[in-house]
Design an enzyme around this catalytic site. Structure first.
Site: not given
Ligand code: DGY
Length: 323
Positions: A238, A267, A286
């Site tokens: 993240r 983001e 992402h």
């Molecule tokens: C997850 O599955 O956590 C991916 O990063 C999509 O948010």
């Protein structure tokens, strides 16, 4: 008998995902968002009579849940659930469904793809060719080998193991840091190390840890100082696991060589953000799990979770089964 009201604020136009979502219609009274995201007030309004919710990744906290007195199950097509206050849900007996497992290989491909693209300057190569410079091949800057380099993985869960397998195939050496030692470490010839050793030793530092209060800004100014000046940072976790200002500074001052990011903080990044102007940065939007097959599996599991949760059955994947 009245069907339970389910709201879907995940917005998608992908046919495969819509087909999975349509499975809800037979059993539930579904209200689905499309077009622009709901405002906070609209969301609170939608939540008034909702018993189930498939989210679009909204921040879900105790205050929002005050508007959701009938809510019993929240599901989202993602493995991460850092947008949700789990304790607030559990205390209100709201179960949370997520989608681990089904996205492992796709996310590992993207993580390893970013590492490889960064090391071998694949996107610069494409710019070079497109700019008509192919004939001046000798001027193209060299990349670096993966063979015999050290990959340091922070967060050795299923995706970490899947990337480590890919890295072993390229002849990389693996070290990792995790809450506990990985059962697959032997097979991968991966060595467990503390965080400082990982940062000091690694040629490539790969972040895969979930975002928690402990991992928020785990990589900041102090950690960049420990890293090799030739090191590559790859963030598949993240954005908030990295202190973005410190990252910009580390890249500007040559404390590390390169950052490849599938996630950022904020983001998305604003158009004038310094990271978007740097050559030694590669950012994808992402898309770790963004393949047709994987996203369809994630949606299927999300709908299975929702239907099980709302009709009182054990959910296939539940974050807080004791809720
Ligand atoms: C997850 O599955 O956590 C991916 O990063 C999509 O948010």
């Amino acid at each position: 008998m009245n069907k339970p009201r389910v709201i879907v604020t995940q917005r998608t136009t992908h046919e495969g995902l819509l087909a999975e979502l349509s499975r809800l219609d037979e059993h539930c009274d579904v209200r689905r968002a499309s077009g622009a995201a709901l405002t906070h007030d609209e969301l609170k309004n939608w939540l008034q009579d909702a018993e189930g919710w498939i989210t679009g990744g909204e921040k879900i906290d105790a205050q929002l849940l005050e508007s959701a007195q009938k809510l019993r199950v929240i599901c989202q097509p993602s493995v991460g659930y850092d947008n949700i206050d789990v304790a607030a849900c559990t205390s209100r007996h709201i179960r949370i469904g997520n989608t681990p497992g089904v996205l492992t290989e796709a996310t590992a491909d993207l993580g390893y793809g970013l590492l490889l693209a960064a090391a071998r300057k694949i996107t610069e190569g494409w710019d070079y060719v497109r700019g008509g410079d192919f004939g001046r091949g000798e001027a193209f800057p060299f990349g670096v080998d993966l063979y015999d380099k050290i990959l340091g993985i922070v967060g050795m869960g299923q995706i970490g193991v899947a990337i480590a397998r890919r890295a072993r195939a390229s002849g990389m050496r693996i070290i990792y840091h995790n809450r506990k030692e990985s059962a697959q470490a032997g097979e991968l010839q991966a060595r467990y190390v503390d965080m400082n050793e990982l940062l000091t030793e690694s040629d490539f530092v790969l972040l895969l840890t979930p975002l928690t209060p402990d991992t928020r800004k785990l990589i900041g100014a102090e950690q960049f100082t420990l890293m090799k000046k030739t090191a590559f940072l790859i963030n598949m976790a993240r954005g908030l696991v990295v202190d973005t200002d410190a990252l910009v500074h580390a890249l500007q001052t040559g404390k590390i060589a390169f950052a490849a990011l599938d996630v950022t903080d904020p983001e998305p990044l604003p158009a004038d953000h310094p990271l978007l102007k740097m050559d030694h940065v590669l950012i994808s939007p992402h898309i770790g799990s963004a393949t047709n097959e994987t996203r369809t599996r994630m949606e299927r599991l999300t709908v299975d979770n929702l239907l099980a949760g709302i009709f009182g059955r054990p959910m296939p994947q539940c974050v807080n089964p004791d809720a």
